[in-house]
Design a protein around this motif. Structure first.
Motif, PDB file in Angstrom:
ATOM      1  N   LEU A 192     -10.362  53.860   0.659  1.00 32.31           N
ATOM      2  CA  LEU A 192     -11.639  53.459   0.104  1.00 32.31           C
ATOM      3  C   LEU A 192     -11.445  53.272  -1.364  1.00 32.31           C
ATOM      4  CD1 LEU A 192     -13.695  56.047   2.111  1.00 32.31           C
ATOM      5  CD2 LEU A 192     -13.827  53.677   2.274  1.00 32.31           C
ATOM      6  N   PRO A 193     -12.675  52.812  -2.051  1.00 37.72           N
ATOM      7  CA  PRO A 193     -12.504  52.455  -3.535  1.00 37.72           C
ATOM      8  C   PRO A 193     -12.159  53.858  -4.295  1.00 37.72           C
ATOM      9  CG  PRO A 193     -14.523  51.460  -2.464  1.00 37.72           C
ATOM     10  CD  PRO A 193     -13.900  52.423  -1.585  1.00 37.72           C
ATOM     11  N   GLU A 194     -12.401  55.089  -3.971  1.00 42.67           N
ATOM     12  CA  GLU A 194     -12.151  56.075  -4.975  1.00 42.67           C
ATOM     13  C   GLU A 194     -10.601  56.291  -5.266  1.00 42.67           C
ATOM     14  OE1 GLU A 194     -12.542  60.157  -3.476  1.00 42.67           O
ATOM     15  OE2 GLU A 194     -12.498  59.439  -1.503  1.00 42.67           O
ATOM     16  N   LEU A 195      -9.690  55.753  -4.266  1.00 40.37           N
ATOM     17  CA  LEU A 195      -8.393  55.664  -4.513  1.00 40.37           C
ATOM     18  C   LEU A 195      -7.797  54.265  -4.433  1.00 40.37           C
ATOM     19  CD1 LEU A 195      -7.456  58.875  -2.367  1.00 40.37           C
ATOM     20  CD2 LEU A 195      -7.492  58.652  -4.632  1.00 40.37           C
ATOM     21  N   ARG A 196      -8.576  53.150  -4.725  1.00 39.26           N
ATOM     22  CA  ARG A 196      -7.951  51.947  -4.610  1.00 39.26           C
ATOM     23  C   ARG A 196      -6.881  51.523  -5.569  1.00 39.26           C
ATOM     24  NH1 ARG A 196     -11.229  48.565  -2.193  1.00 39.26           N
ATOM     25  NH2 ARG A 196     -11.209  50.287  -0.597  1.00 39.26           N
ATOM     26  N   SER A 197      -7.178  52.108  -6.894  1.00 34.88           N
ATOM     27  CA  SER A 197      -6.163  51.871  -7.918  1.00 34.88           C
ATOM     28  C   SER A 197      -4.758  52.607  -7.601  1.00 34.88           C
ATOM     29  CB  SER A 197      -6.523  52.205  -9.336  1.00 34.88           C
ATOM     30  OG  SER A 197      -5.490  52.337 -10.231  1.00 34.88           O
ATOM     31  N   GLY A 198      -5.008  53.863  -7.131  1.00 34.20           N
ATOM     32  CA  GLY A 198      -3.663  54.518  -6.538  1.00 34.20           C
ATOM     33  C   GLY A 198      -3.154  53.633  -5.458  1.00 34.20           C
ATOM     34  N   ALA A 199      -3.964  53.276  -4.543  1.00 36.02           N
ATOM     35  CA  ALA A 199      -3.503  52.612  -3.250  1.00 36.02           C
ATOM     36  C   ALA A 199      -2.630  51.332  -3.674  1.00 36.02           C
ATOM     37  CB  ALA A 199      -4.415  52.316  -2.359  1.00 36.02           C
ATOM     38  N   ASP A 200      -3.184  50.446  -4.488  1.00 35.43           N
ATOM     39  CA  ASP A 200      -2.428  49.374  -5.095  1.00 35.43           C
ATOM     40  C   ASP A 200      -1.214  49.711  -5.507  1.00 35.43           C
ATOM     41  OD1 ASP A 200      -3.001  46.429  -5.768  1.00 35.43           O
ATOM     42  OD2 ASP A 200      -2.470  47.120  -7.777  1.00 35.43           O
ATOM     43  N   PHE A 201      -1.213  50.880  -6.453  1.00 34.22           N
ATOM     44  CA  PHE A 201       0.113  51.394  -7.063  1.00 34.22           C
ATOM     45  C   PHE A 201       1.075  51.649  -5.896  1.00 34.22           C
ATOM     46  CE2 PHE A 201       2.693  53.775  -9.961  1.00 34.22           C
ATOM     47  CZ  PHE A 201       2.884  53.104 -10.803  1.00 34.22           C
ATOM     48  N   TRP A 202       0.640  52.171  -4.809  1.00 36.60           N
ATOM     49  CA  TRP A 202       1.488  52.440  -3.707  1.00 36.60           C
ATOM     50  C   TRP A 202       2.236  51.328  -2.981  1.00 36.60           C
ATOM     51  CZ3 TRP A 202       2.560  56.569   0.297  1.00 36.60           C
ATOM     52  CH2 TRP A 202       1.750  58.104  -0.322  1.00 36.60           C
ATOM     53  N   VAL A 203       1.453  50.237  -2.979  1.00 32.18           N
ATOM     54  CA  VAL A 203       2.074  48.813  -2.569  1.00 32.18           C
ATOM     55  C   VAL A 203       3.216  48.475  -3.409  1.00 32.18           C
ATOM     56  CG1 VAL A 203       1.465  46.723  -2.031  1.00 32.18           C
ATOM     57  CG2 VAL A 203       0.007  48.488  -1.147  1.00 32.18           C
ATOM     58  N   LEU A 204       2.744  48.357  -4.629  1.00 31.28           N
ATOM     59  CA  LEU A 204       3.760  48.071  -5.610  1.00 31.28           C
ATOM     60  C   LEU A 204       5.110  48.773  -5.575  1.00 31.28           C
ATOM     61  CD1 LEU A 204       1.521  47.610  -8.729  1.00 31.28           C
ATOM     62  CD2 LEU A 204       2.362  45.817  -7.490  1.00 31.28           C
ATOM     63  N   LYS A 205       5.092  50.108  -5.769  1.00 38.22           N
ATOM     64  CA  LYS A 205       6.253  50.908  -5.603  1.00 38.22           C
ATOM     65  C   LYS A 205       7.191  50.679  -4.305  1.00 38.22           C
ATOM     66  CE  LYS A 205       5.343  50.973  -9.061  1.00 38.22           C
ATOM     67  NZ  LYS A 205       5.962  50.640 -10.198  1.00 38.22           N
ATOM     68  N   LEU A 206       6.391  50.854  -3.052  1.00 38.38           N
ATOM     69  CA  LEU A 206       7.137  50.597  -1.764  1.00 38.38           C
ATOM     70  C   LEU A 206       7.828  49.237  -1.893  1.00 38.38           C
ATOM     71  CD1 LEU A 206       4.169  52.042   0.589  1.00 38.38           C
ATOM     72  CD2 LEU A 206       6.407  52.821   0.294  1.00 38.38           C
TER      73      LEU A 206
END
Length: 322
Positions: A192-206
């Motif tokens: 959800l939006p509260e962790l959207r920046s963090g989720a985007d970073f997960w994708v980059l690192k994976l």
């Protein structure tokens, strides 16, 4: 930034905690008359830009501005984000914004960089000295710079983030133990939006660590389409914060009913801290967790980060060439 061989999550956690406590805090930076701003960057810096959306601003890829040569409608200020200050599309985007008469701001750690020289005002963030293979240090500091420009008191963020890292380390360790023995064909990260920046970073690192296709999906959009994924092995990672837990649970049940593998990564406990900066700390903790998870997954699946040197890492194709 130094690069070393991968280490375990405990070592990564200890090193990051020490670096955070030894680094000056990100302070000040609120820009007067910011107006309707667009925060822009590429890669890790775009993940940092997403922090601004929690404060009513927009985040766009620097390439969207640069290669279309068009400024977003209703924009008063363009904020360019780059740790090195040499990301080509971001520098060009700021120059285009200045030529269009818009206010320009740079967030960087390099005061003499082309990005800083292209901006009306510069917000400098300290460099987090950290030896790492899969990098997160730049994002940890730039995201604080974004929040500071938006008016958040970021002075306590570094120490607060250091204070939650032990809990985040234990969470990541448990999630790594739950991974399948073999790498999936692809990975979806839901948030959800509260962790959207963090989720985007997960994708980059994976992607960087494992060389797998990965994507960042808004929670409800996954519910509309992802139960069609298959028959190849697919891994869904749900990043759960303080909001929407019943919906995460219901969607996980639906996806599992079609044979998919779902791991719920609950950051509502270990990454939560008090104070106005709590949401930023939680989002940064999510990003750090993603870095450690990607590093551990790569080792588990025998997929060395950055394809084990098979990829040219000089990054010349994204650096400023004029």
């Amino acid at each position: 930034m130094q690069h070393t061989e991968p280490t375990g999550t405990a070592q990564l956690s200890a090193a990051l905690k020490a670096a955070l406590l030894a680094t000056p805090p990100v302070v000040g930076g609120a820009v007067p008359d910011l107006g309707r701003a667009v925060f822009t960057g590429s890669g890790d810096s775009l993940a940092s830009a997403l922090v601004a959306t929690a404060h009513g601003h927009r985040a766009l890829s620097a390439g969207d501005l640069t290669w279309s040569e068009t400024m977003p409608a209703g924009c008063d200020t363009v904020v360019g984000i780059s740790h090195s200050g040499t990301s080509g599309a971001t520098v060009r985007a700021l120059r285009l914004a200045g030529a269009a008469g818009l206010k320009t701001v740079a967030i960087t750690s390099q005061p003499s960089s082309p990005l800083a020289e292209s901006a009306d005002s510069v917000h400098l963030v300290p460099t987090l000295e950290l030896a790492e293979t899969v990098p997160c240090a730049g994002h940890v500091m730039l995201a604080q710079g974004v929040a500071a420009v938006c008016g958040v008191d970021t002075a306590p963020v570094g120490s607060a983030l250091a204070g939650v890292l032990d809990g985040v380390r234990d969470l990541v360790t448990a999630q790594l133990d739950a991974l399948p023995a073999d790498a999936p064909a692809a990975i979806s990260v839901l948030a959800l939006p509260e962790l959207r920046s963090g989720a985007d970073f997960w994708v980059l690192k994976l992607i960087e660590a494992c060389g797998l296709a990965a994507r960042n999906v808004p929670l409800e959009e996954s519910g509309h389409v992802d139960y069609f994924i298959g028959p190849q092995e697919h891994l869904t990672l749900q990043l759960i914060g303080l909001l929407g837990r019943p919906r995460f649970d219901r969607l996980a049940q639906a996806l599992r009913s079609t044979g998919q593998r779902v791991q719920q990564i609950d950051l509502s406990g270990p990454a939560t801290t008090d104070g106005p900066a709590g949401p930023l700390v939680r989002d940064l903790a999510a990003a750090v967790a993603g870095t450690w998870f990607a590093d551990g997954a790569a080792r588990r699946w025998g997929r060395p980060p950055f394809r084990g040197g098979a990829v040219n890492m000089d990054a010349s194709h994204i650096k400023l060439d004029i």
